[in-house]
Write a protein that holds these residues in place. Structure first.
Motif, PDB file in Angstrom:
ATOM      1  N   LEU A 272       0.810  -1.225   0.000  1.00 38.69           N
ATOM      2  CA  LEU A 272       0.000   0.000   0.000  1.00 38.69           C
ATOM      3  C   LEU A 272       0.839   1.270   0.000  1.00 38.69           C
ATOM      4  CD1 LEU A 272      -2.859  -0.985   2.504  1.00 38.69           C
ATOM      5  CD2 LEU A 272      -2.765  -1.268   0.017  1.00 38.69           C
ATOM      6  N   GLY A 273       2.142   1.132   0.263  1.00 39.52           N
ATOM      7  CA  GLY A 273       3.017   2.306   0.235  1.00 39.52           C
ATOM      8  C   GLY A 273       2.906   3.189   1.465  1.00 39.52           C
ATOM      9  N   TRP A 274       2.405   2.653   2.570  1.00 40.46           N
ATOM     10  CA  TRP A 274       2.302   3.438   3.800  1.00 40.46           C
ATOM     11  C   TRP A 274       3.677   3.640   4.425  1.00 40.46           C
ATOM     12  CZ3 TRP A 274      -2.433   1.181   6.961  1.00 40.46           C
ATOM     13  CH2 TRP A 274      -3.598   1.325   6.198  1.00 40.46           C
ATOM     14  N   GLN A 275       3.857   4.787   5.046  1.00 39.67           N
ATOM     15  CA  GLN A 275       5.077   5.036   5.814  1.00 39.67           C
ATOM     16  C   GLN A 275       4.856   4.542   7.246  1.00 39.67           C
ATOM     17  OE1 GLN A 275       6.308   9.141   6.780  1.00 39.67           O
ATOM     18  NE2 GLN A 275       8.346   8.607   6.035  1.00 39.67           N
ATOM     19  N   ILE A 276       5.799   3.757   7.768  1.00 43.46           N
ATOM     20  CA  ILE A 276       5.674   3.168   9.096  1.00 43.46           C
ATOM     21  C   ILE A 276       6.482   3.993  10.088  1.00 43.46           C
ATOM     22  CG2 ILE A 276       5.834   1.060  10.451  1.00 43.46           C
ATOM     23  CD1 ILE A 276       4.038   0.828   7.959  1.00 43.46           C
ATOM     24  N   HIS A 277       5.814   4.507  11.102  1.00 43.74           N
ATOM     25  CA  HIS A 277       6.461   5.275  12.163  1.00 43.74           C
ATOM     26  C   HIS A 277       6.461   4.439  13.442  1.00 43.74           C
ATOM     27  CE1 HIS A 277       6.706   9.454  10.400  1.00 43.74           C
ATOM     28  NE2 HIS A 277       5.997   8.802   9.474  1.00 43.74           N
ATOM     29  N   PHE A 278       7.629   3.981  13.853  1.00 38.75           N
ATOM     30  CA  PHE A 278       7.758   3.228  15.108  1.00 38.75           C
ATOM     31  C   PHE A 278       8.023   4.192  16.260  1.00 38.75           C
ATOM     32  CE2 PHE A 278       8.799  -0.225  12.140  1.00 38.75           C
ATOM     33  CZ  PHE A 278       8.066  -1.274  12.693  1.00 38.75           C
ATOM     34  N   TYR A 279       7.338   3.960  17.385  1.00 41.43           N
ATOM     35  CA  TYR A 279       7.521   4.769  18.585  1.00 41.43           C
ATOM     36  C   TYR A 279       8.039   3.865  19.701  1.00 41.43           C
ATOM     37  CZ  TYR A 279       4.955   8.311  16.051  1.00 41.43           C
ATOM     38  OH  TYR A 279       4.570   9.226  15.105  1.00 41.43           O
ATOM     39  N   ILE A 280       9.248   4.156  20.185  1.00 42.40           N
ATOM     40  CA  ILE A 280       9.876   3.363  21.242  1.00 42.40           C
ATOM     41  C   ILE A 280       9.456   3.935  22.591  1.00 42.40           C
ATOM     42  CG2 ILE A 280      12.040   2.475  22.160  1.00 42.40           C
ATOM     43  CD1 ILE A 280      11.421   1.581  19.294  1.00 42.40           C
ATOM     44  N   PHE A 281       8.728   3.148  23.379  1.00 45.06           N
ATOM     45  CA  PHE A 281       8.245   3.626  24.678  1.00 45.06           C
ATOM     46  C   PHE A 281       9.036   3.058  25.850  1.00 45.06           C
ATOM     47  CE2 PHE A 281       5.220   6.055  22.740  1.00 45.06           C
ATOM     48  CZ  PHE A 281       4.224   6.539  23.581  1.00 45.06           C
ATOM     49  N   GLU A 282       9.765   1.989  25.650  1.00 42.22           N
ATOM     50  CA  GLU A 282      10.672   1.467  26.672  1.00 42.22           C
ATOM     51  C   GLU A 282      12.066   1.962  26.333  1.00 42.22           C
ATOM     52  OE1 GLU A 282      12.189   0.451  29.631  1.00 42.22           O
ATOM     53  OE2 GLU A 282      10.328  -0.711  29.711  1.00 42.22           O
ATOM     54  N   THR A 283      12.458   3.081  26.968  1.00 41.96           N
ATOM     55  CA  THR A 283      13.693   3.764  26.564  1.00 41.96           C
ATOM     56  C   THR A 283      14.897   3.372  27.399  1.00 41.96           C
ATOM     57  OG1 THR A 283      13.178   5.653  28.008  1.00 41.96           O
ATOM     58  CG2 THR A 283      12.399   5.762  25.721  1.00 41.96           C
ATOM     59  N   TRP A 284      14.697   2.635  28.471  1.00 42.85           N
ATOM     60  CA  TRP A 284      15.806   2.300  29.357  1.00 42.85           C
ATOM     61  C   TRP A 284      16.514   1.029  28.907  1.00 42.85           C
ATOM     62  CZ3 TRP A 284      15.469  -1.069  34.144  1.00 42.85           C
ATOM     63  CH2 TRP A 284      16.682  -1.080  34.823  1.00 42.85           C
ATOM     64  N   ARG A 285      15.726  -0.005  28.586  1.00 44.00           N
ATOM     65  CA  ARG A 285      16.299  -1.281  28.151  1.00 44.00           C
ATOM     66  C   ARG A 285      16.144  -1.420  26.638  1.00 44.00           C
ATOM     67  NH1 ARG A 285      13.063  -4.792  32.574  1.00 44.00           N
ATOM     68  NH2 ARG A 285      11.435  -3.510  31.644  1.00 44.00           N
ATOM     69  N   PRO A 286      17.050  -2.113  25.980  1.00 45.99           N
ATOM     70  CA  PRO A 286      17.084  -2.129  24.511  1.00 45.99           C
ATOM     71  C   PRO A 286      16.156  -3.143  23.857  1.00 45.99           C
ATOM     72  CG  PRO A 286      18.965  -3.346  25.373  1.00 45.99           C
ATOM     73  CD  PRO A 286      18.235  -2.790  26.574  1.00 45.99           C
TER      74      PRO A 286
END
Length: 425
Positions: A272-286
């Motif tokens: 579909l050509g959508w742009q995927i925006h990932f949001y990282i909410f656990e910022t302390w551990r990888p």
């Protein structure tokens, strides 16, 4: 006149963005309403919050308990036969804190000691109000944390301090001790509000707990403001899909669940050509970021942007660019709803089902809640497409409900400021 002081029980430390969003929003409002007050916060509160709002750290009871880890380390074992000694240690540690509190209250005597238990007792004894920031931490899912927080609340009431619990989610409880502490503490609270529509109130009523004027008002982050930050990866993609995804390695059929989610994103991105925006909410551990990297690689996603920030106000601002969203973090769902963005809420297990269902019930969108175990790539994509088509009709009602909840949730802030500002007269 002594400087007014509030002791905050805030989970917004080194953990995830959601806990930090609630804590920061409470702290922001208290600081605006009482600029001169001394605000005490948990030991893991991040430096940028401490500096911006002029906060002071103090230890929680759970951090006093952490000394037991040193005992296990010296013994070189965590054997079950040590459990009775561990519980004895917790009891004696708690009694020491209570003794110091009672010495201050009954005899106005503070020995001036600097170890953790003395610092905690001093924080309780010298505060005008004890305020529990919102969250879902009064539960046996995190048993030690829940019990230690309830004990701190009980000690504060014994010290004659008003205790406020704001935007709380209670349960589930599977132990008699946790239920006992809830029954002991909740009726002694000055003020309590809940973040879900019915679940917590119903649970407390089933336990026979008197909640007085307690009512459901919503989450403590509902009035969080945005903070502008540079946006990256802007393209002319027809749709920007916001994604937040993490999953416990102990989830049944883990590989199949991750594979289904990866396939869903691959269809959205590559077909579909959508742009995927990932949001990282656990910022302390990888681990969350590592999972995202593997999904991008395995799904061969073409147009991807990854957002990661320590400041929840910036995360909220970055979420605004999405057209539709899907996530598993409670506060990613909160952010999307607050901005009027249609969002699918994923969950695993009863605890998280109750959290997501309780949140979406405010908006009358129970059909937006999806169990991870039932995820199918084509079905997720189809539902997102339907939500996109309806977004103009759903946007304003979502925003209006959030504004209403933000206004109602102000009751605990105003109550805390009443005690703080009374101490300045």
């Amino acid at each position: 006149m002594a400087q007014p002081q509030a002791m905050l029980i805030n989970m917004g430390g080194r953990g995830n963005i959601g806990d930090r969003a609630m804590a920061l929003n409470v702290i922001r409002q208290l600081r605006e309403g009482s600029p001169e007050a001394r605000l005490l916060v948990g030991p893991h509160t991040l430096d940028f919050m401490v500096e911006e709002f002029d906060l002071q750290r103090y230890p929680y009871l759970s951090h006093c308990f952490s000394r037991w880890g040193a005992v296990e380390q010296r013994l070189g074992t965590k054997a079950r036969w040590l459990k009775p000694l561990q519980y004895l240690f917790y009891c004696l540690d708690s009694l020491l804190v209570l003794l110091l509190i009672m010495l201050k209250r009954l005899f106005n005597w503070d020995p001036g000691w600097r170890f953790m238990e003395a610092e905690l007792a001093r924080a309780i004894s010298t505060s005008q109000v004890v305020f529990f920031c919102g969250g879902g931490y009064i539960t046996d899912v995190g048993r030690l944390e829940a019990r230690s927080n309830l004990v701190m609340a009980w000690f504060a009431t014994l010290a004659g301090k008003p205790v406020i619990m704001s935007g709380q989610g209670f349960g589930p409880f599977d132990s008699w001790l946790s239920r006992f502490l809830v029954k002991l503490v909740v009726p002694r609270l000055d003020t309590i509000t809940f973040r879900d529509v019915e679940g917590s109130e119903q649970l407390l009523q089933q336990l026979g707990v008197e909640i007085g004027q307690g009512k459901a008002v919503g989450d403590d982050a509902m009035s969080l403001p945005e903070r502008q930050v540079e946006q990256t990866g802007q393209t002319d993609a027809p749709v920007k899909l916001g994604v937040n995804f993490r999953i416990s390695p102990f989830t049944p059929n883990l590989e199949q669940r991750v594979e289904a989610f990866t396939r869903f994103l691959s269809l959205a991105s590559n077909q579909l050509g959508w742009q995927i925006h990932f949001y990282i909410f656990e910022t302390w551990r990888p681990w969350e970021e590592g999972l995202v990297d593997s999904i991008i690689t395995d799904g061969e996603l073409k147009d991807v942007v990854i957002h990661k920030t320590e400041d929840p106000r910036e995360a909220l601002y970055l979420t605004r660019q999405c057209d539709v969203a899907i996530g598993i973090s409670y506060h990613f769902i909160v952010f999307a709803l607050k901005l009027g963005i249609p969002v699918l809420a994923l969950f695993t297990g009863e605890y998280y089902r109750a959290k997501m269902s309780g949140l979406l019930a405010w908006y009358g969108k129970g059909d937006w809640v999806v169990p991870v175990q039932q995820m199918e790539a084509e079905a997720l994509l189809s539902q997102c497409q339907v939500m996109l088509e309806q977004r103009e009709q759903t946007r304003q009602p979502l925003v209006d409900k959030t504004v209403e909840m933000a206004k109602n949730s102000r009751v605990t802030i105003d109550r805390a400021l009443h005690f703080l500002n009374a101490g300045q007269r």
